[in-house]
Design a protein around this motif. Structure first.
Motif, PDB file in Angstrom:
ATOM      1  N   ASN A 127       3.038   2.353   3.207  1.00 54.86           N
ATOM      2  CA  ASN A 127       2.200   2.526   4.389  1.00 54.86           C
ATOM      3  C   ASN A 127       3.015   2.494   5.679  1.00 54.86           C
ATOM      4  OD1 ASN A 127      -0.609   2.678   5.446  1.00 54.86           O
ATOM      5  ND2 ASN A 127      -0.062   0.714   6.387  1.00 54.86           N
ATOM      6  N   PRO A 164       5.358   8.921  -3.649  1.00 60.72           N
ATOM      7  CA  PRO A 164       4.709   7.796  -2.967  1.00 60.72           C
ATOM      8  C   PRO A 164       5.522   7.316  -1.767  1.00 60.72           C
ATOM      9  CG  PRO A 164       5.873   7.001  -4.908  1.00 60.72           C
ATOM     10  CD  PRO A 164       6.086   8.490  -4.864  1.00 60.72           C
ATOM     11  N   SER A 213      -1.091  12.457   7.545  1.00 57.64           N
ATOM     12  CA  SER A 213      -2.450  12.111   7.087  1.00 57.64           C
ATOM     13  C   SER A 213      -3.283  11.618   8.267  1.00 57.64           C
ATOM     14  CB  SER A 213      -2.384  11.013   6.021  1.00 57.64           C
ATOM     15  OG  SER A 213      -1.709   9.872   6.518  1.00 57.64           O
ATOM     16  N   THR A 228       0.836  -1.201   0.000  1.00 58.14           N
ATOM     17  CA  THR A 228       0.000   0.000   0.000  1.00 58.14           C
ATOM     18  C   THR A 228       0.870   1.251   0.000  1.00 58.14           C
ATOM     19  OG1 THR A 228      -1.702  -1.160   1.266  1.00 58.14           O
ATOM     20  CG2 THR A 228      -1.819   1.250   1.204  1.00 58.14           C
ATOM     21  N   TYR A 229       0.540   2.189  -0.900  1.00 58.35           N
ATOM     22  CA  TYR A 229       1.268   3.458  -0.993  1.00 58.35           C
ATOM     23  C   TYR A 229       0.322   4.620  -0.719  1.00 58.35           C
ATOM     24  CZ  TYR A 229       5.282   1.208  -3.277  1.00 58.35           C
ATOM     25  OH  TYR A 229       6.384   0.427  -3.563  1.00 58.35           O
ATOM     26  N   HIS A 230       0.874   5.679  -0.168  1.00 54.78           N
ATOM     27  CA  HIS A 230       0.162   6.940  -0.041  1.00 54.78           C
ATOM     28  C   HIS A 230       0.999   7.993  -0.754  1.00 54.78           C
ATOM     29  CE1 HIS A 230      -2.479   5.204   3.066  1.00 54.78           C
ATOM     30  NE2 HIS A 230      -1.385   4.596   3.499  1.00 54.78           N
ATOM     31  N   THR A 231       0.375   8.841  -1.539  1.00 59.93           N
ATOM     32  CA  THR A 231       1.104   9.822  -2.331  1.00 59.93           C
ATOM     33  C   THR A 231       0.928  11.221  -1.757  1.00 59.93           C
ATOM     34  OG1 THR A 231       0.797   8.467  -4.320  1.00 59.93           O
ATOM     35  CG2 THR A 231       1.419  10.770  -4.651  1.00 59.93           C
ATOM     36  N   PHE A 232       2.034  11.946  -1.660  1.00 61.99           N
ATOM     37  CA  PHE A 232       2.036  13.285  -1.089  1.00 61.99           C
ATOM     38  C   PHE A 232       2.709  14.261  -2.044  1.00 61.99           C
ATOM     39  CE2 PHE A 232       2.159  10.209   2.332  1.00 61.99           C
ATOM     40  CZ  PHE A 232       1.143  10.646   3.181  1.00 61.99           C
ATOM     41  N   CYS A 236       4.675   5.802   6.293  1.00 64.31           N
ATOM     42  CA  CYS A 236       3.657   6.776   6.725  1.00 64.31           C
ATOM     43  C   CYS A 236       3.314   6.601   8.198  1.00 64.31           C
ATOM     44  CB  CYS A 236       2.397   6.622   5.879  1.00 64.31           C
ATOM     45  SG  CYS A 236       2.591   7.140   4.169  1.00 64.31           S
TER      46      CYS A 236
END
Length: 361
Positions: free
Chosen positions: A342, A339, A361, A2-6, A345
Protein backbone atom coordinates in the motif's frame (compact mmCIF):
# COMPACT_ATOMS: atom_id res chain seq x y z
CA UNK A 1 0.32 -5.69 5.28
CA UNK A 2 -2.01 -4.48 2.54
CA UNK A 3 -1.21 -5.29 -1.10
CA UNK A 4 -2.71 -4.11 -4.36
CA UNK A 5 -2.21 -6.25 -7.46
CA UNK A 6 -1.67 -4.83 -10.94
CA UNK A 7 -1.24 -6.38 -14.35
CA UNK A 8 2.14 -6.16 -15.99
CA UNK A 9 0.62 -4.00 -18.73
CA UNK A 10 -0.86 -1.54 -16.23
CA UNK A 11 2.44 -1.06 -14.40
CA UNK A 12 4.43 -0.91 -17.63
CA UNK A 13 2.19 1.83 -19.08
CA UNK A 14 2.35 3.81 -15.84
CA UNK A 15 6.14 3.52 -15.62
CA UNK A 16 6.57 4.49 -19.26
CA UNK A 17 4.41 7.58 -18.68
CA UNK A 18 6.66 8.69 -15.82
CA UNK A 19 9.80 8.46 -17.94
CA UNK A 20 8.12 10.28 -20.82
CA UNK A 21 7.20 13.09 -18.42
CA UNK A 22 10.85 13.27 -17.43
CA UNK A 23 11.66 14.01 -21.07
CA UNK A 24 12.91 10.59 -22.15
CA UNK A 25 12.43 9.51 -25.74
CA UNK A 26 9.82 6.87 -26.45
CA UNK A 27 12.58 4.30 -27.01
CA UNK A 28 14.35 5.12 -23.74
CA UNK A 29 11.08 5.22 -21.79
CA UNK A 30 10.18 1.76 -23.08
CA UNK A 31 13.59 0.36 -22.17
CA UNK A 32 13.73 1.97 -18.72
CA UNK A 33 10.22 0.71 -17.95
CA UNK A 34 11.18 -2.78 -19.13
CA UNK A 35 14.12 -2.94 -16.72
CA UNK A 36 11.98 -1.92 -13.73
CA UNK A 37 9.05 -4.18 -14.62
CA UNK A 38 11.43 -7.11 -15.06
CA UNK A 39 12.54 -6.59 -11.46
CA UNK A 40 8.96 -6.62 -10.19
CA UNK A 41 8.08 -9.68 -12.26
CA UNK A 42 11.08 -11.54 -10.83
CA UNK A 43 10.04 -10.69 -7.29
CA UNK A 44 12.82 -8.16 -6.70
CA UNK A 45 10.41 -5.54 -5.40
CA UNK A 46 13.21 -3.36 -4.03
CA UNK A 47 14.39 -2.56 -7.57
CA UNK A 48 11.11 -2.26 -9.46
CA UNK A 49 8.55 0.52 -9.73
CA UNK A 50 9.12 1.31 -6.05
CA UNK A 51 12.27 3.07 -7.27
CA UNK A 52 10.43 5.42 -9.64
CA UNK A 53 10.19 8.24 -7.12
CA UNK A 54 13.97 8.08 -6.70
CA UNK A 55 14.64 8.52 -10.42
CA UNK A 56 12.23 11.45 -10.58
CA UNK A 57 13.88 13.05 -7.55
CA UNK A 58 17.31 12.87 -9.22
CA UNK A 59 15.86 14.23 -12.46
CA UNK A 60 14.35 17.18 -10.57
CA UNK A 61 17.81 17.88 -9.12
CA UNK A 62 19.28 17.83 -12.66
CA UNK A 63 21.33 14.77 -11.78
CA UNK A 64 19.71 12.65 -14.52
CA UNK A 65 19.86 13.70 -18.16
CA UNK A 66 16.71 12.36 -19.89
CA UNK A 67 18.20 12.69 -23.36
CA UNK A 68 21.83 11.58 -23.02
CA UNK A 69 24.43 11.31 -25.77
CA UNK A 70 25.81 7.90 -24.78
CA UNK A 71 29.11 7.27 -26.50
CA UNK A 72 32.29 5.22 -26.54
CA UNK A 73 35.24 7.34 -25.39
CA UNK A 74 37.97 4.68 -25.42
CA UNK A 75 38.10 1.38 -27.29
CA UNK A 76 40.12 -1.67 -28.32
CA UNK A 77 38.79 -4.68 -30.26
CA UNK A 78 37.60 -6.40 -27.06
CA UNK A 79 37.18 -3.52 -24.60
CA UNK A 80 35.53 -0.12 -24.37
CA UNK A 81 34.83 2.71 -21.96
CA UNK A 82 31.47 4.43 -22.31
CA UNK A 83 30.38 7.84 -21.07
CA UNK A 84 26.69 7.75 -20.17
CA UNK A 85 26.26 11.55 -20.23
CA UNK A 86 24.44 11.39 -16.87
CA UNK A 87 21.67 9.31 -18.44
CA UNK A 88 19.45 6.76 -16.75
CA UNK A 89 21.51 3.71 -15.86
CA UNK A 90 18.44 1.77 -16.98
CA UNK A 91 19.29 2.93 -20.51
CA UNK A 92 23.07 3.33 -20.36
CA UNK A 93 23.81 -0.20 -19.09
CA UNK A 94 21.87 -2.02 -21.85
CA UNK A 95 23.71 0.15 -24.40
CA UNK A 96 27.01 -0.93 -22.83
CA UNK A 97 26.01 -4.59 -22.73
CA UNK A 98 25.13 -4.48 -26.41
CA UNK A 99 28.61 -3.14 -27.14
CA UNK A 100 30.10 -5.99 -25.07
CA UNK A 101 27.99 -8.57 -26.91
CA UNK A 102 28.91 -7.18 -30.33
CA UNK A 103 32.60 -7.37 -29.43
CA UNK A 104 32.20 -10.90 -28.09
CA UNK A 105 30.47 -11.92 -31.30
CA UNK A 106 33.55 -10.86 -33.27
CA UNK A 107 36.41 -11.61 -30.90
CA UNK A 108 35.12 -14.12 -28.31
CA UNK A 109 34.70 -11.70 -25.43
CA UNK A 110 33.72 -8.09 -24.81
CA UNK A 111 34.34 -5.98 -21.72
CA UNK A 112 32.89 -2.53 -21.15
CA UNK A 113 33.38 -0.07 -18.30
CA UNK A 114 30.94 2.80 -17.87
CA UNK A 115 31.24 6.21 -16.26
CA UNK A 116 28.84 9.13 -15.84
CA UNK A 117 25.79 6.91 -15.31
CA UNK A 118 23.12 6.38 -12.65
CA UNK A 119 21.36 3.48 -10.90
CA UNK A 120 20.97 0.67 -13.46
CA UNK A 121 18.21 -1.48 -11.92
CA UNK A 122 18.70 -5.21 -11.48
CA UNK A 123 22.02 -6.50 -12.74
CA UNK A 124 20.36 -9.67 -14.04
CA UNK A 125 18.52 -7.71 -16.74
CA UNK A 126 21.80 -6.89 -18.42
CA UNK A 127 23.40 -10.32 -18.08
CA UNK A 128 20.34 -11.99 -19.56
CA UNK A 129 20.96 -10.04 -22.76
CA UNK A 130 24.15 -12.08 -23.17
CA UNK A 131 22.49 -15.37 -22.29
CA UNK A 132 20.03 -14.85 -25.14
CA UNK A 133 23.04 -14.97 -27.48
CA UNK A 134 24.53 -18.15 -25.94
CA UNK A 135 27.05 -16.10 -24.01
CA UNK A 136 27.98 -15.84 -20.36
CA UNK A 137 27.02 -12.42 -19.04
CA UNK A 138 28.67 -10.27 -16.37
CA UNK A 139 27.29 -7.09 -14.83
CA UNK A 140 28.20 -5.05 -11.79
CA UNK A 141 27.88 -1.48 -10.55
CA UNK A 142 28.96 0.69 -7.68
CA UNK A 143 26.27 2.49 -5.71
CA UNK A 144 25.37 4.93 -2.93
CA UNK A 145 28.09 4.86 -0.21
CA UNK A 146 26.15 3.20 2.59
CA UNK A 147 28.39 0.26 3.56
CA UNK A 148 31.16 0.32 6.15
CA UNK A 149 34.20 -1.86 5.38
CA UNK A 150 35.16 -4.49 7.93
CA UNK A 151 36.27 -2.83 11.20
CA UNK A 152 35.18 0.63 9.94
CA UNK A 153 32.55 3.01 11.21
CA UNK A 154 32.33 5.11 8.06
CA UNK A 155 30.18 4.64 4.96
CA UNK A 156 32.66 3.99 2.16
CA UNK A 157 31.11 1.57 -0.35
CA UNK A 158 27.81 0.84 -2.02
CA UNK A 159 25.81 -2.36 -1.91
CA UNK A 160 27.76 -2.95 -5.15
CA UNK A 161 25.89 -5.86 -6.78
CA UNK A 162 27.48 -8.36 -9.12
CA UNK A 163 25.73 -10.77 -11.46
CA UNK A 164 26.82 -13.73 -13.58
CA UNK A 165 24.48 -15.53 -15.99
CA UNK A 166 25.08 -18.87 -17.73
CA UNK A 167 22.94 -20.32 -20.56
CA UNK A 168 21.58 -23.81 -19.95
CA UNK A 169 19.83 -26.26 -22.27
CA UNK A 170 16.51 -27.71 -21.17
CA UNK A 171 16.60 -25.66 -17.95
CA UNK A 172 16.48 -21.90 -17.40
CA UNK A 173 19.82 -20.10 -17.18
CA UNK A 174 21.78 -20.10 -13.94
CA UNK A 175 21.76 -16.48 -12.74
CA UNK A 176 23.83 -15.45 -9.73
CA UNK A 177 22.68 -11.93 -8.82
CA UNK A 178 23.64 -10.56 -5.43
CA UNK A 179 24.61 -7.51 -3.45
CA UNK A 180 28.02 -7.59 -1.81
CA UNK A 181 26.52 -6.09 1.34
CA UNK A 182 24.60 -8.08 3.94
CA UNK A 183 21.40 -6.71 2.39
CA UNK A 184 20.44 -4.39 -0.44
CA UNK A 185 19.34 -0.90 0.61
CA UNK A 186 16.06 -1.47 -1.21
CA UNK A 187 15.18 -4.09 1.39
CA UNK A 188 15.67 -1.51 4.12
CA UNK A 189 13.37 0.85 2.23
CA UNK A 190 10.69 -1.85 2.16
CA UNK A 191 11.13 -2.40 5.91
CA UNK A 192 10.83 1.35 6.46
CA UNK A 193 7.58 1.46 4.50
CA UNK A 194 6.12 -1.50 6.37
CA UNK A 195 7.39 -0.48 9.82
CA UNK A 196 9.23 -3.74 10.40
CA UNK A 197 12.65 -4.28 12.00
CA UNK A 198 15.44 -5.79 9.91
CA UNK A 199 17.40 -8.93 10.80
CA UNK A 200 20.50 -8.64 12.96
CA UNK A 201 23.68 -8.37 10.96
CA UNK A 202 22.36 -6.03 8.27
CA UNK A 203 23.25 -2.66 9.79
CA UNK A 204 25.19 -0.90 12.53
CA UNK A 205 24.36 2.38 14.23
CA UNK A 206 26.45 5.56 14.22
CA UNK A 207 28.54 4.14 17.07
CA UNK A 208 29.31 0.94 15.19
CA UNK A 209 26.92 -1.15 17.29
CA UNK A 210 24.45 -3.71 15.83
CA UNK A 211 20.94 -2.42 15.13
CA UNK A 212 17.65 -3.73 13.73
CA UNK A 213 16.17 -0.26 13.08
CA UNK A 214 15.57 0.11 9.29
CA UNK A 215 15.88 3.91 9.69
CA UNK A 216 19.39 3.64 11.12
CA UNK A 217 21.10 4.85 7.95
CA UNK A 218 19.31 8.19 8.16
CA UNK A 219 20.74 8.57 11.66
CA UNK A 220 24.33 8.08 10.54
CA UNK A 221 24.53 4.29 10.67
CA UNK A 222 25.91 1.97 8.01
CA UNK A 223 25.04 -1.16 6.12
CA UNK A 224 27.42 -4.06 6.73
CA UNK A 225 29.35 -6.07 4.14
CA UNK A 226 28.21 -9.54 3.13
CA UNK A 227 29.05 -11.71 6.13
CA UNK A 228 28.15 -8.97 8.65
CA UNK A 229 31.29 -9.28 10.82
CA UNK A 230 34.82 -10.68 10.57
CA UNK A 231 33.92 -13.94 12.33
CA UNK A 232 31.26 -14.58 9.67
CA UNK A 233 33.38 -13.54 6.71
CA UNK A 234 32.65 -9.81 6.27
CA UNK A 235 36.21 -9.34 4.98
CA UNK A 236 35.15 -11.47 1.99
CA UNK A 237 32.10 -9.29 1.37
CA UNK A 238 34.33 -6.23 1.66
CA UNK A 239 36.73 -7.76 -0.88
CA UNK A 240 33.94 -8.50 -3.34
CA UNK A 241 32.54 -4.98 -2.96
CA UNK A 242 35.98 -3.48 -3.48
CA UNK A 243 36.35 -5.52 -6.67
CA UNK A 244 33.06 -4.15 -8.01
CA UNK A 245 34.02 -0.58 -7.09
CA UNK A 246 37.41 -0.80 -8.79
CA UNK A 247 36.15 -2.45 -11.99
CA UNK A 248 33.09 -0.21 -12.23
CA UNK A 249 34.54 3.14 -11.26
CA UNK A 250 38.32 3.29 -10.84
CA UNK A 251 38.70 1.60 -14.24
CA UNK A 252 36.11 3.74 -16.03
CA UNK A 253 36.67 7.18 -14.54
CA UNK A 254 33.48 7.24 -12.48
CA UNK A 255 33.28 8.24 -8.83
CA UNK A 256 34.36 5.48 -6.47
CA UNK A 257 34.07 4.67 -2.78
CA UNK A 258 32.62 7.50 -0.65
CA UNK A 259 32.54 9.83 -3.68
CA UNK A 260 29.91 7.73 -5.52
CA UNK A 261 26.81 9.93 -6.02
CA UNK A 262 23.96 8.60 -3.86
CA UNK A 263 20.56 7.47 -5.04
CA UNK A 264 19.04 7.79 -1.55
CA UNK A 265 17.25 11.01 -0.65
CA UNK A 266 18.98 11.61 2.69
CA UNK A 267 22.46 12.03 1.14
CA UNK A 268 23.87 14.60 -1.25
CA UNK A 269 26.68 14.13 -3.78
CA UNK A 270 30.23 14.86 -2.69
CA UNK A 271 31.49 18.41 -3.13
CA UNK A 272 34.83 17.12 -4.42
CA UNK A 273 34.04 14.34 -6.92
CA UNK A 274 36.93 12.24 -8.23
CA UNK A 275 35.14 11.15 -11.40
CA UNK A 276 31.91 11.30 -13.38
CA UNK A 277 28.67 9.82 -12.04
CA UNK A 278 28.28 6.17 -11.13
CA UNK A 279 30.19 3.39 -12.83
CA UNK A 280 29.29 -0.02 -14.22
CA UNK A 281 31.25 -2.95 -15.60
CA UNK A 282 29.67 -5.34 -18.10
CA UNK A 283 30.98 -8.29 -20.03
CA UNK A 284 30.01 -11.02 -22.47
CA UNK A 285 31.90 -14.24 -23.04
CA UNK A 286 31.18 -16.61 -25.91
CA UNK A 287 30.71 -20.15 -24.66
CA UNK A 288 31.94 -21.58 -27.95
CA UNK A 289 35.28 -19.91 -27.32
CA UNK A 290 35.88 -22.77 -24.88
CA UNK A 291 33.75 -25.72 -26.01
CA UNK A 292 30.73 -26.32 -28.27
CA UNK A 293 27.65 -24.52 -26.93
CA UNK A 294 25.39 -27.58 -26.86
CA UNK A 295 28.07 -29.56 -25.05
CA UNK A 296 28.32 -26.85 -22.39
CA UNK A 297 24.55 -26.62 -22.04
CA UNK A 298 24.21 -30.40 -21.67
CA UNK A 299 26.73 -30.39 -18.85
CA UNK A 300 25.21 -27.34 -17.18
CA UNK A 301 21.86 -29.15 -17.29
CA UNK A 302 23.59 -32.08 -15.59
CA UNK A 303 25.07 -29.70 -13.02
CA UNK A 304 21.62 -28.29 -12.30
CA UNK A 305 20.07 -31.73 -11.93
CA UNK A 306 22.79 -32.98 -9.60
CA UNK A 307 22.69 -29.95 -7.32
CA UNK A 308 18.89 -29.94 -7.27
CA UNK A 309 18.94 -33.55 -6.06
CA UNK A 310 21.48 -33.00 -3.29
CA UNK A 311 20.52 -34.68 -0.02
CA UNK A 312 18.53 -32.11 1.99
CA UNK A 313 18.96 -31.36 5.68
CA UNK A 314 15.16 -31.49 5.93
CA UNK A 315 12.39 -32.94 3.77
CA UNK A 316 10.91 -29.46 3.57
CA UNK A 317 14.07 -27.99 2.09
CA UNK A 318 16.04 -28.43 -1.12
CA UNK A 319 19.02 -26.84 -2.80
CA UNK A 320 17.87 -23.75 -4.67
CA UNK A 321 19.60 -23.17 -7.99
CA UNK A 322 20.65 -19.51 -8.44
CA UNK A 323 17.91 -17.73 -10.37
CA UNK A 324 15.24 -20.32 -9.55
CA UNK A 325 13.21 -18.25 -7.04
CA UNK A 326 13.05 -15.33 -9.49
CA UNK A 327 11.85 -17.61 -12.27
CA UNK A 328 9.08 -19.02 -10.05
CA UNK A 329 8.03 -15.48 -9.10
CA UNK A 330 8.01 -14.38 -12.74
CA UNK A 331 5.74 -17.20 -13.84
CA UNK A 332 3.32 -16.54 -11.00
CA UNK A 333 3.24 -12.77 -11.43
CA UNK A 334 2.78 -12.98 -15.19
CA UNK A 335 -0.43 -14.91 -14.59
CA UNK A 336 -1.68 -13.43 -11.31
CA UNK A 337 -0.36 -9.89 -11.47
CA UNK A 338 2.30 -7.90 -9.61
CA UNK A 339 1.60 -7.09 -5.94
CA UNK A 340 2.64 -3.72 -4.53
CA UNK A 341 2.39 -2.80 -0.87
CA UNK A 342 0.00 0.00 0.00
CA UNK A 343 2.81 2.41 0.85
CA UNK A 344 4.37 2.04 -2.60
CA UNK A 345 0.99 2.55 -4.26
CA UNK A 346 0.50 5.75 -2.31
CA UNK A 347 3.95 6.99 -3.33
CA UNK A 348 3.25 6.24 -7.00
CA UNK A 349 -0.17 7.89 -6.93
CA UNK A 350 1.36 11.00 -5.33
CA UNK A 351 3.97 10.96 -8.10
CA UNK A 352 1.23 10.68 -10.72
CA UNK A 353 -0.57 13.70 -9.27
CA UNK A 354 2.65 15.71 -9.29
CA UNK A 355 3.49 14.80 -12.90
CA UNK A 356 -0.07 15.09 -14.18
CA UNK A 357 -0.50 11.50 -15.35
CA UNK A 358 -3.17 8.90 -14.61
CA UNK A 359 -3.00 7.38 -11.14
CA UNK A 360 -2.48 3.68 -10.67
CA UNK A 361 -5.72 3.37 -8.76
Amino acid sequence: MTYHTFTETKLRDFTRSVFLKMGCSSEHADLAADVLIKADLRGIDSHGVARLTGYVRLWEKARINPSPDIKIVHETPTTATIDGDAGLGLVVAPFAMKVAIDKAEKYGSGWVSVRNSNHFGIAAYHTMMAVERDMIGFAMTNASPLVAPTFANERMLGTNPMCYAFPAGKYPPVIVDMATSAAANGKLEIAQRTGKPVPEGWIQDSNGQPSIDPHELKKGGSLLPLGSDRDHGSHKGFGLSATVDILSAVLSGANYGPWAPPFVAFMEPSNDPVGLGLGHFLGALRVDGFRPVEEFKTHLDNWIERFSSAKPISEDLKVIIPGEPELIAEKERQSKGIPLINEVCNDLNDLADKLGINRLS
